[in-house]
Enzyme design. Sequence first.
Site, mmCIF file in Angstrom:
data_model
loop_
_atom_site.group_PDB
_atom_site.id
_atom_site.type_symbol
_atom_site.label_atom_id
_atom_site.label_comp_id
_atom_site.label_asym_id
_atom_site.label_seq_id
_atom_site.Cartn_x
_atom_site.Cartn_y
_atom_site.Cartn_z
ATOM 1 N N HIS A 157 -7.654 -11.522 -1.840
ATOM 2 C CA HIS A 157 -6.232 -11.868 -1.641
ATOM 3 C C HIS A 157 -6.024 -12.300 -0.182
ATOM 4 O O HIS A 157 -5.329 -11.639 0.595
ATOM 5 C CB HIS A 157 -5.396 -10.633 -1.983
ATOM 6 C CG HIS A 157 -3.942 -10.886 -2.200
ATOM 7 N ND1 HIS A 157 -3.192 -11.703 -1.397
ATOM 8 C CD2 HIS A 157 -3.103 -10.407 -3.145
ATOM 9 C CE1 HIS A 157 -1.947 -11.715 -1.839
ATOM 10 N NE2 HIS A 157 -1.864 -10.936 -2.904
ATOM 11 N N GLU A 261 -6.104 -17.460 -2.836
ATOM 12 C CA GLU A 261 -6.906 -16.323 -3.268
ATOM 13 C C GLU A 261 -7.978 -16.748 -4.270
ATOM 14 O O GLU A 261 -7.658 -17.180 -5.374
ATOM 15 C CB GLU A 261 -5.987 -15.279 -3.907
ATOM 16 C CG GLU A 261 -4.792 -14.951 -3.033
ATOM 17 C CD GLU A 261 -3.657 -14.275 -3.800
ATOM 18 O OE1 GLU A 261 -3.949 -13.493 -4.728
ATOM 19 O OE2 GLU A 261 -2.494 -14.534 -3.482
HETATM 20 O O1 LIG Z 1 3.324 -7.690 -2.873
HETATM 21 P P1 LIG Z 1 1.905 -7.704 -3.405
HETATM 22 O O2 LIG Z 1 1.670 -6.656 -4.448
HETATM 23 O O3 LIG Z 1 0.906 -7.622 -2.283
HETATM 24 O O4 LIG Z 1 1.711 -9.094 -4.125
HETATM 25 C C1 LIG Z 1 1.950 -10.267 -3.424
HETATM 26 C C2 LIG Z 1 1.730 -11.479 -4.322
HETATM 27 O O5 LIG Z 1 0.363 -11.563 -4.624
HETATM 28 C C3 LIG Z 1 0.006 -12.763 -5.294
HETATM 29 O O6 LIG Z 1 -1.358 -12.722 -5.556
HETATM 30 C C4 LIG Z 1 0.727 -12.875 -6.605
HETATM 31 O O7 LIG Z 1 0.423 -14.124 -7.195
HETATM 32 C C5 LIG Z 1 2.236 -12.739 -6.379
HETATM 33 O O8 LIG Z 1 2.902 -12.727 -7.631
HETATM 34 C C6 LIG Z 1 2.535 -11.467 -5.604
HETATM 35 O O9 LIG Z 1 3.931 -11.392 -5.344
#
Ligand SMILES: O=P(O)(O)OC[C@H]1O[C@@H](O)[C@H](O)[C@@H](O)[C@@H]1O
Length: 288
Positions: A157, A261
Amino acid sequence: MSAETASSSTAGPPAPVQRPTRRFTGRNNRGGRSVILSQPGGYSTEAVYRPPQPIRGGIPICFPKFFDEEFLEKHGFARTEVWILTHDTAFPPPTPDHAYVDFLLDHKPDDFQDWPNHKFELRLRVILGPTGDLTMTTRVKNVNTNGEPFAFKFAYHSYFSVSNILATRIEGLQGLDYRDYLNHNQFTEEADVLTFEEELDRAYLNTPDEIRIRDLELRRVITIHKDDSLPEIVVWNPWEDDAGLISDFGYEEYKEMICVEAAAMDSEITLNPNEEWTATQRLSAKEY
Ligand SMILES: O=P(O)(O)OC[C@H]1O[C@@H](O)[C@H](O)[C@@H](O)[C@@H]1O
């Protein structure tokens, strides 16, 4: 990005065999801007460093789930658990001019009651090359003794730092099908480059091995090189309204970040006992 390497430390496991003597900041060699979001260390100004909150920024590991899944926390537990430094001899030794460090998700067999009967090993090697390339390889192994397979999803991510989201382009996605998570439809990308002018949350499918993030103001290209284990690319920017709802995210930070990602999140990977899955992404940055 820059790093100095230290000589090997072999004094008793667990220990990294080679490590940067300075903290990795994701800055390029010209003393320029960080490649990974955004403030010193590569995290949001509002990031919370207390479990169970995931840290906003850097490159969280999403495992064994992606998005919200019944019974498991969003994006899985790996990004909020403690990893330990280890020395993983199953990874091939990198060349001497590369600094590297090995991590293992520290857990006991019964730690994850919401994901029962899944005995696994999750290991990560991070390598920093002399020109600043950052390579991450993850290994997942099924160590079930009950003969059962298990299935999982995975993503790097990565939060990238950009000078201005309006001057940011993603290259390499034209012609690909994508799932749009804002309206739950599937489309085909027609644009030769992806630009940003509002919230965007998409998963591109069957993506090529290289995806580029072009920063027109910095005149910099970050390339994500990835292997076949990571067929999807998720692209996310919350934009103003959504950023305002995320408590651990600076209100204006959406203007200077983009998540791109490399993932295996559209369908699950299944591993039989003793089977292992690996996935590598390498990040490199060039100014032009
Ligand atoms: O707030 P988090 O749990 O770190 O997620 C952030 C984002 O992560 C991304 O990978 C998703 O596609 C989004 O939908 C999400 O809002």
